[in-house]
Design a protein around this motif. Sequence first.
Motif, PDB file in Angstrom:
ATOM      1  N   TYR A  85      14.548   6.999   3.822  1.00 34.15           N
ATOM      2  CA  TYR A  85      13.748   6.328   2.847  1.00 34.15           C
ATOM      3  C   TYR A  85      12.672   5.030   3.036  1.00 34.15           C
ATOM      4  O   TYR A  85      11.601   5.000   3.388  1.00 34.15           O
ATOM      5  CB  TYR A  85      14.489   6.484   1.166  1.00 34.15           C
ATOM      6  N   GLN A  86      13.843   4.336   3.663  1.00 33.21           N
ATOM      7  CA  GLN A  86      12.654   3.174   4.262  1.00 33.21           C
ATOM      8  C   GLN A  86      11.813   3.256   5.775  1.00 33.21           C
ATOM      9  O   GLN A  86      10.728   2.504   5.518  1.00 33.21           O
ATOM     10  CB  GLN A  86      14.466   2.089   4.798  1.00 33.21           C
ATOM     11  N   GLN A 117       8.450   4.780   4.342  1.00 31.21           N
ATOM     12  CA  GLN A 117       7.585   3.615   3.909  1.00 31.21           C
ATOM     13  C   GLN A 117       7.530   3.066   5.041  1.00 31.21           C
ATOM     14  O   GLN A 117       6.393   2.693   4.321  1.00 31.21           O
ATOM     15  CB  GLN A 117       8.936   2.783   3.379  1.00 31.21           C
ATOM     16  N   ARG A 137      11.318 -11.082   2.775  1.00 31.43           N
ATOM     17  CA  ARG A 137      10.651 -10.341   3.660  1.00 31.43           C
ATOM     18  C   ARG A 137      11.215 -10.766   4.745  1.00 31.43           C
ATOM     19  O   ARG A 137      11.443 -11.009   6.358  1.00 31.43           O
ATOM     20  CB  ARG A 137       9.299 -10.539   4.271  1.00 31.43           C
ATOM     21  N   ALA A 191       9.416   2.432  -6.952  1.00 25.60           N
ATOM     22  CA  ALA A 191       9.591   2.462  -5.673  1.00 25.60           C
ATOM     23  C   ALA A 191       8.147   3.249  -5.282  1.00 25.60           C
ATOM     24  O   ALA A 191       8.114   3.349  -4.056  1.00 25.60           O
ATOM     25  CB  ALA A 191      10.580   2.530  -5.299  1.00 25.60           C
ATOM     26  N   ARG A 204       4.734   4.294   6.269  1.00 30.44           N
ATOM     27  CA  ARG A 204       2.951   5.228   5.228  1.00 30.44           C
ATOM     28  C   ARG A 204       1.995   3.790   5.972  1.00 30.44           C
ATOM     29  O   ARG A 204       0.907   3.476   5.674  1.00 30.44           O
ATOM     30  CB  ARG A 204       3.724   5.134   3.937  1.00 30.44           C
ATOM     31  N   GLU A 205       3.350   2.733   5.249  1.00 30.46           N
ATOM     32  CA  GLU A 205       2.916   1.553   5.807  1.00 30.46           C
ATOM     33  C   GLU A 205       2.135   0.649   7.224  1.00 30.46           C
ATOM     34  O   GLU A 205       1.684   0.097   6.763  1.00 30.46           O
ATOM     35  CB  GLU A 205       3.466   0.396   5.209  1.00 30.46           C
ATOM     36  N   MET A 239      11.035  -4.052  -3.789  1.00 34.81           N
ATOM     37  CA  MET A 239      11.056  -2.552  -3.848  1.00 34.81           C
ATOM     38  C   MET A 239       9.602  -2.160  -3.545  1.00 34.81           C
ATOM     39  O   MET A 239       9.824  -0.301  -3.847  1.00 34.81           O
ATOM     40  CB  MET A 239      11.259  -1.993  -5.347  1.00 34.81           C
ATOM     41  N   ASP A 240       8.532  -2.714  -3.578  1.00 33.33           N
ATOM     42  CA  ASP A 240       6.988  -2.389  -3.386  1.00 33.33           C
ATOM     43  C   ASP A 240       7.235  -1.538  -2.105  1.00 33.33           C
ATOM     44  O   ASP A 240       7.502  -2.588  -1.473  1.00 33.33           O
ATOM     45  CB  ASP A 240       6.354  -3.303  -4.134  1.00 33.33           C
ATOM     46  N   SER A 241       6.708  -0.668  -2.113  1.00 33.08           N
ATOM     47  CA  SER A 241       6.366  -0.283  -0.943  1.00 33.08           C
ATOM     48  C   SER A 241       5.986  -0.545   0.006  1.00 33.08           C
ATOM     49  O   SER A 241       5.669  -0.643   0.711  1.00 33.08           O
ATOM     50  CB  SER A 241       6.149   1.679  -0.977  1.00 33.08           C
ATOM     51  N   LYS A 242       4.839  -1.071  -0.737  1.00 28.98           N
ATOM     52  CA  LYS A 242       3.668  -1.449   0.243  1.00 28.98           C
ATOM     53  C   LYS A 242       4.362  -3.762   0.625  1.00 28.98           C
ATOM     54  O   LYS A 242       3.585  -3.832   1.458  1.00 28.98           O
ATOM     55  CB  LYS A 242       2.513  -2.318  -0.524  1.00 28.98           C
ATOM     56  N   THR A 243       5.248  -3.792   0.264  1.00 28.94           N
ATOM     57  CA  THR A 243       5.666  -4.891   1.184  1.00 28.94           C
ATOM     58  C   THR A 243       6.142  -4.680   1.977  1.00 28.94           C
ATOM     59  O   THR A 243       6.352  -5.655   3.181  1.00 28.94           O
ATOM     60  CB  THR A 243       6.731  -5.734  -0.353  1.00 28.94           C
ATOM     61  N   ARG A 244       7.084  -3.903   2.580  1.00 28.42           N
ATOM     62  CA  ARG A 244       7.672  -3.860   3.144  1.00 28.42           C
ATOM     63  C   ARG A 244       8.577  -4.253   3.467  1.00 28.42           C
ATOM     64  O   ARG A 244       9.121  -4.903   4.327  1.00 28.42           O
ATOM     65  CB  ARG A 244       7.094  -2.708   4.191  1.00 28.42           C
ATOM     66  N   ASP A 283      12.889  -5.258   4.169  1.00 33.06           N
ATOM     67  CA  ASP A 283      14.395  -4.349   4.252  1.00 33.06           C
ATOM     68  C   ASP A 283      15.189  -4.667   3.599  1.00 33.06           C
ATOM     69  O   ASP A 283      16.394  -4.035   4.131  1.00 33.06           O
ATOM     70  CB  ASP A 283      14.377  -5.102   5.457  1.00 33.06           C
ATOM     71  N   GLY A 318       3.944   3.454  -3.229  1.00 35.09           N
ATOM     72  CA  GLY A 318       3.789   3.929  -1.945  1.00 35.09           C
ATOM     73  C   GLY A 318       2.397   5.098  -1.955  1.00 35.09           C
ATOM     74  O   GLY A 318       1.898   4.968  -1.331  1.00 35.09           O
ATOM     75  N   THR A 335      -1.873  -8.026  -1.564  1.00 36.65           N
ATOM     76  CA  THR A 335      -0.929  -8.677  -1.312  1.00 36.65           C
ATOM     77  C   THR A 335      -0.290 -10.004  -2.198  1.00 36.65           C
ATOM     78  O   THR A 335       0.403 -10.877  -2.312  1.00 36.65           O
ATOM     79  CB  THR A 335      -0.837  -9.404   0.042  1.00 36.65           C
ATOM     80  N   THR A 373      15.366  -3.232   0.649  1.00 34.98           N
ATOM     81  CA  THR A 373      15.604  -2.063  -0.345  1.00 34.98           C
ATOM     82  C   THR A 373      16.605  -1.150  -0.607  1.00 34.98           C
ATOM     83  O   THR A 373      16.744  -0.903  -1.741  1.00 34.98           O
ATOM     84  CB  THR A 373      14.129  -1.169  -0.625  1.00 34.98           C
TER      85      THR A 373
END
Lengths: 310, 638
Positions: free
Chosen positions: A46-47, A50, B40, B149, A53-54, B126-131, B133, B153, B161, B135
């Motif tokens: 899953y990660q 992600q 992050r 989550a 995608r990002e 959990m926001d996918s766009k925060t990326r 590690d 995405g 941001t 989650t």
Amino acid sequence: MMAYIARRLLLAIPTLIGITLITFLLLGVAAGDPAKALVSMKGGEYQIEQARRETGTDKPLHIQYLRFLGETFTLDFGDSWVKNRPVSDLILEGIGPSASVTVPAFFLATLIAIALALLCAFYRDSLVDRLTVISAVAGLSVSSLAYIIFGQYWVGYRWNLLPVFGFESGPQGIVFLILPWLIWVAISVGSDVRFFRTVMLEEMGKDYVRTAAAKGVPTRSILFKHILKNAMIPIITRVVIAFPFLFVGSLLLERFFGIPGVGYLSIEAVTTNDYPVIKALVVYSGILYILFTIISDVLYALVDPRVRLR
Amino acid sequence: MLLALLLGLTGCGADPYPGALPGEMHVPLAVAPQSLDPARGSDQYSNTCIVNLYDQLYEYDYYAVPYALKPCLAEAMPEMSEDALTYTIRIKKGVHYIDDPCFAATGGKGREVVASDVKFDILRLMDSKTRSDGTWLFQGRIVGLDEFAEASGSENIAKNTHRSAYTAEEGYPDVTGIEVVDDHTLKIHLVEPYPMLTWVLAMGYASVYPPEAVAYYGEELGVQAVGSGPYRLGQRPARLKHKIVFEKNPTYRADPYPENGTDDMADFVGKPMPFAPRVVATVFEEDQPMWLYFLSGHIDRSGIPKDNFTNSIDEKTKELLPSLAEKGVRLSKDSRLDIVYDAFNMEDPHIGLPAGEKGLALRRAISLASDIDWQIEHLYNGRAREVQGPILDEFREFDASFRNPWKRQPGETREQALDRARKILADAGYPGGKGAPRLEQDVSSGTSGLQFFQAFQADLKAIGLRVDALQMAFPDILKRLRNKEAQIWGMAWGADYPAAENFLQLFYGPNKSPGSNATNFDDPEFNRLYDEARILPPGPERDAKYQRMQEIVTDQCVWIFRVRRVLYSLMYNWLHGYKYNDLSTKYFKYCRIDEEAREAALQKLGKPNPWPLVWAALVLFVLVATTFWAARNTRRAW
């Protein structure tokens, strides 16, 4: 001359495209899926999804390359994958510290090397010449790491004359830079002396020097007005081509002295697979290299009237 | 002249902290932190900074043995429903964030910490766009969070941001599992019991910060910090690559020094923390400058680099050498909560499950042939202890009588263990190793990785097996593990929280590559036991299941369980209150510097020696004079 510069700048475009293509093939294709290395062992599929995608690595390769080309021509490489900050900010923050080490040390080393080379060439085959050449060869045979370890241990720790490590902005930071400067000079002056000495010797053997001496031109004028000026083309080549590397910094010195420069950034980017930073550094270095090559060509024409740029 | 001039500038001295405050603490960081953004900052160095700048709902009772938690921003430990699916957490009133320009509504004055901040922070993690590690800590745990989550995405939601809210209008589903009851009460509804939740809420990832900070700083939150912790950044933006300055937070909540602290802090029990007015963390990517800084008294504590071990520790007694003790240095030895292991890819056709009994025999023989005592002595300088399995002695499930059957037994000599390994190989059809496949180990670049490989190679050679090294950078090893390409590799796993589950999940089938179970071990009995145990509260029933899981993985030799490391740290006697804690680096606030003792010691340690300058000037003078003399007596070049 303007037409020459314009033509060289136009020629830089295919060169840049070539640089981006090779970089992309190495990073985007040969190195495999970066998302798998970006996510720590604690994350799973899953990660990784992600991350793909990002970072945009889930897109087809040609789309990824076109994006890279776009970034190259806008000089906007987005955010660092690891630090999540704009790549341009990271590089700009690093240029000052890198240049504060490399630029003064480079000029110091070049000046010392030119002076020593002139001395050696003028008194060639004398004791002075031999001692200088032997010292230069011995100096450049020593690993740069040995200079750093010696400098930090003896000058910094045992004699407590200079800080072992550290970096500060502004005038109070000069004391932290002296040791890296001295080490840079020690590392580079040997090869510079040998190169400049050869250049000077070649000039000294030419007829116009003998003629000038026979006509009674003072030694100082022969050395500085005639020989040094005519030896400038190879000196300019060596000096100007070294300029782009000054902004890239010194990997070892920055790492050992904790100087937050571009060299430090590049090591971090490579070890953490931070592709946007690596791509930006490669492209910026390429652009600087092309620009300084053009500048060195222009300088040839300025110092030597015989050279014409067409 | 130039050299003399430059050296003359050294009159400025070698003080690395111009303008230091009395009582200021100086600590080292071995690697530059990647980010100060709690979502992050995944590496331990970022985490060290984050936990000292931000508060979490819970924190480690720093000096407690065994590991224990205590409330931090929370009023008390969580109230758990009978079915263990709902946690009610009450948040302390009157705790404020530091003053910061992000609080536009209050003119820059830090506002109170409220429950909705915690919800926003978990959603942002959990926001996918925060990326982030981190989650994995909440994935599959909280009602509605996975759906959130997934939706985050979506390409329909633009990356922002500076986002300070997650609204339904933008397409984010409501996460009913995190319920903000009022400003100071939060309820967390779980999908299934999650006994580790409280430990997770004490981690750096669960730091509490205001949405205003994200809105104001956006990506710059990586070099800024707006928390309610004991310290705030003293230099903004933070210079993560070199020196990070922490300043005492003037609005820090009441937080007295605990009763279970160190002996040298007995007079400070009950007094408000933090003590050090400023903490400077210097990043040393190389060992030599860090070690020299420590010897000069420029940092108050340090680890011992491998190359300097014999200069500081007596090899026989493993105690501090008198030369350092006389300088006022103390030694502390602390076991790390980690396991160093060699792992096998259980899907490998030669050594994994597809190889059947032959593969099992190879793994068992290799485990038996591993000379752990030699490694501890020569590769760790004695700074390690052998482990038998994945359950460490700090965990309640630890069984002191358990012996891994495929390691040297008490009283068994090395030669006897090797004979046992040779017999296993012979029974499997590989007498003296003949006919056995040539193996490959992924080895990380650098001399240390190579040294460990050479020890491994020598152990295998003793039973007739051959192994080659595939040397590469760690990110490349990681890629190969994700792709199930590696055959054997060495690694270490450090605990995230003090629970055996954190190690056992590394053998759980559904976590196979690209997940955390890089061995791809997938045993039905183990998986069933894991599923049953992970929702059980601590108790005899769970203990028995964990112990059975340990038996399965050790019998199958999925890993060669090597050692857990023992950290030797040095500190000067002017540093009080410091104790190593492997799971929490939130130690700044507990430490105090005795400035008088430090000043006195530094006077002795740091006196400049001008004689080398005098000698350098003399040598320079002689050289220049000789040059001119020689020049005058030499014929011209033309």
